[in-house]
Design a protein around this motif. Structure first.
Motif, PDB file in Angstrom:
ATOM      1  N   GLY A  76      -5.249  27.223  14.026  1.00 49.58           N
ATOM      2  CA  GLY A  76      -5.973  25.786  13.976  1.00 49.58           C
ATOM      3  C   GLY A  76      -7.909  26.030  14.038  1.00 49.58           C
ATOM      4  N   ASP A  77      -8.253  27.031  15.172  1.00 49.96           N
ATOM      5  CA  ASP A  77      -9.395  27.091  15.182  1.00 49.96           C
ATOM      6  C   ASP A  77     -10.009  27.710  14.020  1.00 49.96           C
ATOM      7  OD1 ASP A  77      -9.729  26.237  17.436  1.00 49.96           O
ATOM      8  OD2 ASP A  77      -9.958  28.526  18.361  1.00 49.96           O
ATOM      9  N   ILE A  78      -9.343  28.677  12.585  1.00 44.62           N
ATOM     10  CA  ILE A  78      -9.613  29.316  11.592  1.00 44.62           C
ATOM     11  C   ILE A  78      -9.750  28.178  10.531  1.00 44.62           C
ATOM     12  CG2 ILE A  78      -9.784  31.000  10.226  1.00 44.62           C
ATOM     13  CD1 ILE A  78      -7.891  32.300  12.210  1.00 44.62           C
ATOM     14  N   GLU A  79      -8.793  27.541  11.014  1.00 43.42           N
ATOM     15  CA  GLU A  79      -8.605  26.256   9.736  1.00 43.42           C
ATOM     16  C   GLU A  79      -9.729  25.252   9.823  1.00 43.42           C
ATOM     17  OE1 GLU A  79      -4.894  24.405   9.923  1.00 43.42           O
ATOM     18  OE2 GLU A  79      -3.963  26.462  10.309  1.00 43.42           O
ATOM     19  N   SER A  80     -10.326  25.195  10.983  1.00 53.03           N
ATOM     20  CA  SER A  80     -11.547  24.186  11.468  1.00 53.03           C
ATOM     21  C   SER A  80     -13.107  24.366  10.667  1.00 53.03           C
ATOM     22  CB  SER A  80     -10.967  23.200  12.888  1.00 53.03           C
ATOM     23  OG  SER A  80     -11.235  24.102  13.311  1.00 53.03           O
ATOM     24  N   ARG A  81     -13.064  25.994  11.740  1.00 51.20           N
ATOM     25  CA  ARG A  81     -13.981  26.219  11.666  1.00 51.20           C
ATOM     26  C   ARG A  81     -13.948  27.353   9.989  1.00 51.20           C
ATOM     27  NH1 ARG A  81     -14.586  29.100  17.561  1.00 51.20           N
ATOM     28  NH2 ARG A  81     -15.941  30.174  16.563  1.00 51.20           N
ATOM     29  N   TYR A  82     -13.893  27.608   9.625  1.00 51.68           N
ATOM     30  CA  TYR A  82     -13.694  28.827   8.556  1.00 51.68           C
ATOM     31  C   TYR A  82     -12.801  28.372   7.149  1.00 51.68           C
ATOM     32  CZ  TYR A  82     -15.544  30.721  12.570  1.00 51.68           C
ATOM     33  OH  TYR A  82     -16.610  31.825  13.477  1.00 51.68           O
ATOM     34  N   GLY A  83     -12.034  27.387   7.501  1.00 50.77           N
ATOM     35  CA  GLY A  83     -11.042  26.575   5.999  1.00 50.77           C
ATOM     36  C   GLY A  83     -11.955  27.144   4.569  1.00 50.77           C
ATOM     37  N   ARG A  84     -12.684  27.744   4.545  1.00 56.04           N
ATOM     38  CA  ARG A  84     -13.338  28.021   3.266  1.00 56.04           C
ATOM     39  C   ARG A  84     -13.290  29.799   3.224  1.00 56.04           C
ATOM     40  NH1 ARG A  84     -18.404  24.691   0.958  1.00 56.04           N
ATOM     41  NH2 ARG A  84     -17.722  22.480   1.377  1.00 56.04           N
ATOM     42  N   THR A  85     -12.415  29.864   4.046  1.00 55.24           N
ATOM     43  CA  THR A  85     -12.526  31.600   3.797  1.00 55.24           C
ATOM     44  C   THR A  85     -10.928  32.380   3.304  1.00 55.24           C
ATOM     45  OG1 THR A  85     -11.867  32.180   5.791  1.00 55.24           O
ATOM     46  CG2 THR A  85     -13.855  31.701   5.708  1.00 55.24           C
ATOM     47  N   LEU A  86     -10.954  33.303   2.996  1.00 55.16           N
ATOM     48  CA  LEU A  86      -9.456  33.571   2.845  1.00 55.16           C
ATOM     49  C   LEU A  86      -8.299  33.787   4.443  1.00 55.16           C
ATOM     50  CD1 LEU A  86      -9.600  35.703  -0.552  1.00 55.16           C
ATOM     51  CD2 LEU A  86      -8.612  34.134  -0.013  1.00 55.16           C
ATOM     52  N   TYR A  87      -9.283  33.994   4.734  1.00 55.73           N
ATOM     53  CA  TYR A  87      -8.521  34.111   6.264  1.00 55.73           C
ATOM     54  C   TYR A  87      -7.925  32.762   7.111  1.00 55.73           C
ATOM     55  CZ  TYR A  87     -11.535  38.562   6.904  1.00 55.73           C
ATOM     56  OH  TYR A  87     -11.877  39.647   6.206  1.00 55.73           O
ATOM     57  N   ALA A  88      -8.117  31.933   6.863  1.00 56.50           N
ATOM     58  CA  ALA A  88      -7.513  30.499   6.943  1.00 56.50           C
ATOM     59  C   ALA A  88      -6.457  30.677   6.528  1.00 56.50           C
ATOM     60  CB  ALA A  88      -8.503  29.229   6.785  1.00 56.50           C
ATOM     61  N   GLN A  89      -5.726  31.301   4.974  1.00 57.27           N
ATOM     62  CA  GLN A  89      -5.168  30.853   4.921  1.00 57.27           C
ATOM     63  C   GLN A  89      -4.070  31.958   5.210  1.00 57.27           C
ATOM     64  OE1 GLN A  89      -5.781  31.240  -0.273  1.00 57.27           O
ATOM     65  NE2 GLN A  89      -8.008  30.641   0.719  1.00 57.27           N
ATOM     66  N   MET A  90      -4.467  33.090   5.306  1.00 58.32           N
ATOM     67  CA  MET A  90      -4.089  34.086   5.917  1.00 58.32           C
ATOM     68  C   MET A  90      -3.319  33.992   6.624  1.00 58.32           C
ATOM     69  SD  MET A  90      -5.191  37.979   3.929  1.00 58.32           S
ATOM     70  CE  MET A  90      -6.637  37.832   5.143  1.00 58.32           C
ATOM     71  N   ALA A  91      -4.399  33.403   8.035  1.00 60.03           N
ATOM     72  CA  ALA A  91      -4.201  32.601   9.002  1.00 60.03           C
ATOM     73  C   ALA A  91      -2.765  31.494   8.988  1.00 60.03           C
ATOM     74  CB  ALA A  91      -5.086  32.337  10.197  1.00 60.03           C
ATOM     75  N   ALA A  92      -2.856  30.815   8.010  1.00 55.36           N
ATOM     76  CA  ALA A  92      -1.854  29.335   8.244  1.00 55.36           C
ATOM     77  C   ALA A  92      -0.580  30.305   7.999  1.00 55.36           C
ATOM     78  CB  ALA A  92      -2.533  28.470   7.092  1.00 55.36           C
ATOM     79  N   LEU A  93      -0.575  31.293   6.646  1.00 49.99           N
ATOM     80  CA  LEU A  93       0.990  31.958   6.989  1.00 49.99           C
ATOM     81  C   LEU A  93       1.346  32.723   8.048  1.00 49.99           C
ATOM     82  CD1 LEU A  93       0.609  32.762   2.928  1.00 49.99           C
ATOM     83  CD2 LEU A  93       1.168  30.462   3.663  1.00 49.99           C
ATOM     84  N   THR A  94       0.118  32.997   8.931  1.00 52.60           N
ATOM     85  CA  THR A  94       0.885  33.652   9.184  1.00 52.60           C
ATOM     86  C   THR A  94       1.680  33.112  10.237  1.00 52.60           C
ATOM     87  OG1 THR A  94      -1.132  35.400   9.169  1.00 52.60           O
ATOM     88  CG2 THR A  94       0.258  35.378  11.331  1.00 52.60           C
ATOM     89  N   ALA A  95       0.528  31.409  10.901  1.00 51.55           N
ATOM     90  CA  ALA A  95       1.081  30.836  11.861  1.00 51.55           C
ATOM     91  C   ALA A  95       2.240  29.783  11.627  1.00 51.55           C
ATOM     92  CB  ALA A  95       0.085  29.458  11.961  1.00 51.55           C
ATOM     93  N   ALA A  96       3.064  29.988  10.415  1.00 54.51           N
ATOM     94  CA  ALA A  96       3.472  29.543   9.443  1.00 54.51           C
ATOM     95  C   ALA A  96       5.049  30.423   9.902  1.00 54.51           C
ATOM     96  CB  ALA A  96       4.019  28.979   8.364  1.00 54.51           C
ATOM     97  N   LYS A  97       4.837  31.370   9.988  1.00 52.77           N
ATOM     98  CA  LYS A  97       6.024  32.494  10.695  1.00 52.77           C
ATOM     99  C   LYS A  97       6.366  32.360  11.742  1.00 52.77           C
ATOM    100  CE  LYS A  97       7.197  37.504   9.417  1.00 52.77           C
ATOM    101  NZ  LYS A  97       7.994  37.255  10.429  1.00 52.77           N
ATOM    102  N   SER A  98       5.062  32.508  12.287  1.00 50.31           N
ATOM    103  CA  SER A  98       5.306  32.709  13.968  1.00 50.31           C
ATOM    104  C   SER A  98       6.197  31.598  14.529  1.00 50.31           C
ATOM    105  CB  SER A  98       3.879  32.524  14.618  1.00 50.31           C
ATOM    106  OG  SER A  98       3.827  32.545  16.147  1.00 50.31           O
ATOM    107  N   ALA A  99       5.408  29.917  13.898  1.00 50.05           N
ATOM    108  CA  ALA A  99       6.091  29.033  14.801  1.00 50.05           C
ATOM    109  C   ALA A  99       7.635  28.596  14.102  1.00 50.05           C
ATOM    110  CB  ALA A  99       5.907  27.358  13.633  1.00 50.05           C
ATOM    111  N   PHE A 100       8.113  29.356  12.259  1.00 50.52           N
ATOM    112  CA  PHE A 100       9.590  29.609  12.497  1.00 50.52           C
ATOM    113  C   PHE A 100      10.288  30.304  13.273  1.00 50.52           C
ATOM    114  CE2 PHE A 100      13.199  31.436   9.607  1.00 50.52           C
ATOM    115  CZ  PHE A 100      13.840  30.045   8.987  1.00 50.52           C
ATOM    116  N   GLU A 101       9.876  31.228  12.839  1.00 49.73           N
ATOM    117  CA  GLU A 101      10.326  32.338  14.672  1.00 49.73           C
ATOM    118  C   GLU A 101      10.573  31.746  15.800  1.00 49.73           C
ATOM    119  OE1 GLU A 101       8.622  35.883  14.049  1.00 49.73           O
ATOM    120  OE2 GLU A 101       9.462  36.514  12.136  1.00 49.73           O
ATOM    121  N   ALA A 102      10.146  30.577  15.937  1.00 51.87           N
ATOM    122  CA  ALA A 102      10.126  30.020  17.091  1.00 51.87           C
ATOM    123  C   ALA A 102      10.279  28.729  17.158  1.00 51.87           C
ATOM    124  CB  ALA A 102       8.720  29.920  17.929  1.00 51.87           C
TER     125      ALA A 102
END
Length: 217
Positions: A76-102
Motif C-alpha cells: 500500500g505504501d509503494i502504491e500510494s507513494r511510488y505508484g508510477r514505478t514498476l515496483y508498485a506493480q510488482m508489489a501489488a502482484l506480490t501482495a495479491a499472491k500473499s493475500a491469496f495464500e492467506a
C-alpha cells in the motif's frame, strides 16, 4: 582609431538589435533554461523515486510467507507513494499472491485490479490471468471470463486461452473449452513445460492432442 570606430559601430548595432529583439530573446532563453531545469529535476525525481521504492520493495519481499499484514502495508505504501514505478506493480502482484495464500480473496482481487488499472501491458496481462484464476476458485465464471477480455501482448495470448479453457471447462462448456485449449497449445512452444499440462486438460474435455511437428532435417 579605426578599431575604436569599428567597435562603436558594432556596439551601436548590438544596442539596436537588443532594443528590437532583446526582450523576446530573454524569454526564449529563460524558457529554455526552465525546460532544461525541469527535465533535469524530473530525472532526479524519477531516480529518487525508484531508489526509495526499491528499498520498500525489498522490505516487502522479506515479509513474504511470514507476515501477510506487513506485506499488504508495504504494498500500500509503494502504491500510494511510488505508484508510477514498476515496483508498485510488482508489489501489488506480490501482495495479491500473499493475500491469496492467506485466504484473503477480497484483498487479492483488489491488488490484481489495481495492476489492471495502473500497470503496463505485460503486468496487466499477468494480473488478468491471476484474477480470472481467483474468480474461477470462487465459481464466478462470467466475471472470470470478463477479466480476460481485451488485448494482451502476444506472448500472453496462449496463457489467456488456457485460463479461458479452465473457466469454460468448469462451466461444462466442453466444446468451447476444447477450442480454448487448442488455441493455447497452438501458441505454446513444444519445449515449454506448460504444454504437457495443457495437453492433459485438452484430453480431459474430449479433445485430441495434435501430433508433434516432425523435426527439421
Amino acid at each position: 582609431m579605426a578599431f575604436d570606430h569599428q567597435e562603436e559601430e558594432q556596439l551601436a548595432s548590438l544596442k539596436a538589435w537588443w532594443a528590437r529583439y532583446g526582450n523576446a530573446a530573454t524569454w526564449v532563453l529563460v524558457a529554455g533554461l526552465a525546460a532544461y531545469s525541469g527535465w533535469a529535476g524530473w530525472q532526479y525525481y524519477q531516480r529518487t523515486q525508484a531508489v526509495e521504492a526499491s528499498a520498500l520493495y525489498d522490505e516487502l519481499q522479506s515479509s513474504v510467507g511470514k507476515d501477510n499484514a506487513k506485506v499488504q502495508r508495504a504494498a500500500g505504501d509503494i502504491e500510494s507513494r511510488y505508484g508510477r514505478t514498476l515496483y508498485a506493480q510488482m508489489a501489488a502482484l506480490t501482495a495479491a499472491k500473499s493475500a491469496f495464500e492467506a485466504n484473503d480473496l477480497k484483498t487479492a482481487k483488489a491488488k490484481l485490479q489495481w495492476v489492471i488499472e495502473h500497470g503496463n501491458d505485460e503486468y496487466q496481462a499477468v494480473a488478468k490471468i491471476r484474477l480470472a484464476g481467483v474468480l474461477l476458485d470462487e465459481k464466478a465464471y462470467d466475471a472470470a471470463l470478463k477479466a480476460l477480455d481485451g488485448k494482451v501482448p502476444e506472448k500472453f495470448t496462449a496463457a489467456v486461452s488456457d485460463r479461458k479453457g479452465d473457466v469454460l471447462a468448469a462451466q461444462n462448456k466442453l466444446a468451447e473449452a476444447r477450442a480454448a485449449y487448442q488455441a493455447a497449445l497452438a501458441g505454446t512452444d513444444e519445449k515449454n513445460p506448460a504444454r504437457q499440462l495443457i495437453e492433459l486438460k485438452l484430453e480431459a474435455v474430449g479433445g485430441t492432442v495434435p501430433e508433434p511437428k516432425p523435426a527439421a532435417a
